[in-house]
Design an enzyme around this catalytic site. Sequence first.
Site, mmCIF file in Angstrom:
data_model
loop_
_atom_site.group_PDB
_atom_site.id
_atom_site.type_symbol
_atom_site.label_atom_id
_atom_site.label_comp_id
_atom_site.label_asym_id
_atom_site.label_seq_id
_atom_site.Cartn_x
_atom_site.Cartn_y
_atom_site.Cartn_z
ATOM 1 N N ARG A 171 -18.044 19.855 -29.282
ATOM 2 C CA ARG A 171 -16.931 19.261 -28.727
ATOM 3 C C ARG A 171 -16.317 17.547 -29.161
ATOM 4 N NH1 ARG A 171 -15.362 21.565 -22.903
ATOM 5 N NH2 ARG A 171 -15.189 24.111 -23.457
ATOM 6 N N ARG B 117 -3.499 32.811 -15.822
ATOM 7 C CA ARG B 117 -5.138 33.833 -15.611
ATOM 8 C C ARG B 117 -5.532 33.744 -14.254
ATOM 9 N NH1 ARG B 117 -9.351 30.477 -19.043
ATOM 10 N NH2 ARG B 117 -9.304 31.177 -21.619
ATOM 11 N N LYS C 169 -11.927 32.158 -27.395
ATOM 12 C CA LYS C 169 -12.885 32.053 -27.569
ATOM 13 C C LYS C 169 -14.191 32.619 -27.722
ATOM 14 C CE LYS C 169 -13.650 27.302 -27.885
ATOM 15 N NZ LYS C 169 -12.385 27.168 -26.839
ATOM 16 N N ARG D 26 -6.527 18.813 -20.795
ATOM 17 C CA ARG D 26 -7.740 19.115 -21.759
ATOM 18 C C ARG D 26 -7.856 19.658 -23.216
ATOM 19 N NH1 ARG D 26 -8.611 24.569 -18.795
ATOM 20 N NH2 ARG D 26 -10.130 24.943 -20.240
ATOM 21 N N ARG E 42 -7.530 28.962 -11.091
ATOM 22 C CA ARG E 42 -9.575 28.329 -11.186
ATOM 23 C C ARG E 42 -8.831 26.784 -11.066
ATOM 24 N NH1 ARG E 42 -13.380 30.416 -15.799
ATOM 25 N NH2 ARG E 42 -11.679 27.961 -17.040
#
Length: 215
Positions: free
Chosen positions: A88, A123, A13, A167, A156
């Site tokens: 959301r 990441r 996104k 999540r 992170r």
Amino acid sequence: MRIILLGAPGTGKGTQGKFITKKYNIPQISTGDMLRKNIYLKNKMGKIIKNILEKGHLVSDEIVCNLIHDRIKQKDCTNGFILDGFPRTLEQYSYLSKNQIKIDYVLELILPYHLILERISGRRIHAQSGRVYHVKFKPPKIKDKDDLTQESLTIREDDKEESIKKRLREYKKETYPLINCYLNEKKKYNLKFFQINAINSISCIQKQIEKILKK
């Protein structure tokens, strides 16, 4: 042109939002970025948000909606905006309706969960600049070091595997019901709702988005 970008974490996104922003000159509004910015600024709201997240809780719909409300009233949103990561929940969805915030397009990016895990867990971030790397798709020249400063890269908390799985469970539970709402709006109010296969290349997805936004 008011656009909602829908999709689980790691579906791209953010990347596609940046493309749309550059192409059509409308701002990308990311709830995640707004939350992180407030935490970084260490303002009153940032301290509240940080405290909530450190306890492992989700930031309330009220806080998120207030941040969105303030943001879309700014001058650069006059000709449209992209909502990335909002709404959301059904409560956030209702907020848009109650405040008569018209949405023209909903673009849902779809990707199998095992590929999402691979994308996110790989990441690596240079915290000072925000530069993003990936161990497989965009590795730094020196392992775990920023290309420009040679400072250490970090992972992170949100990008760790257990956090990703949590999540994704939350996304499935809270965000899937929104899809039915948008499908109903598509039938009743001619909302332009499109599902996009995020397994394709970035350029391929961008061409598809360009075609959609011309309709």
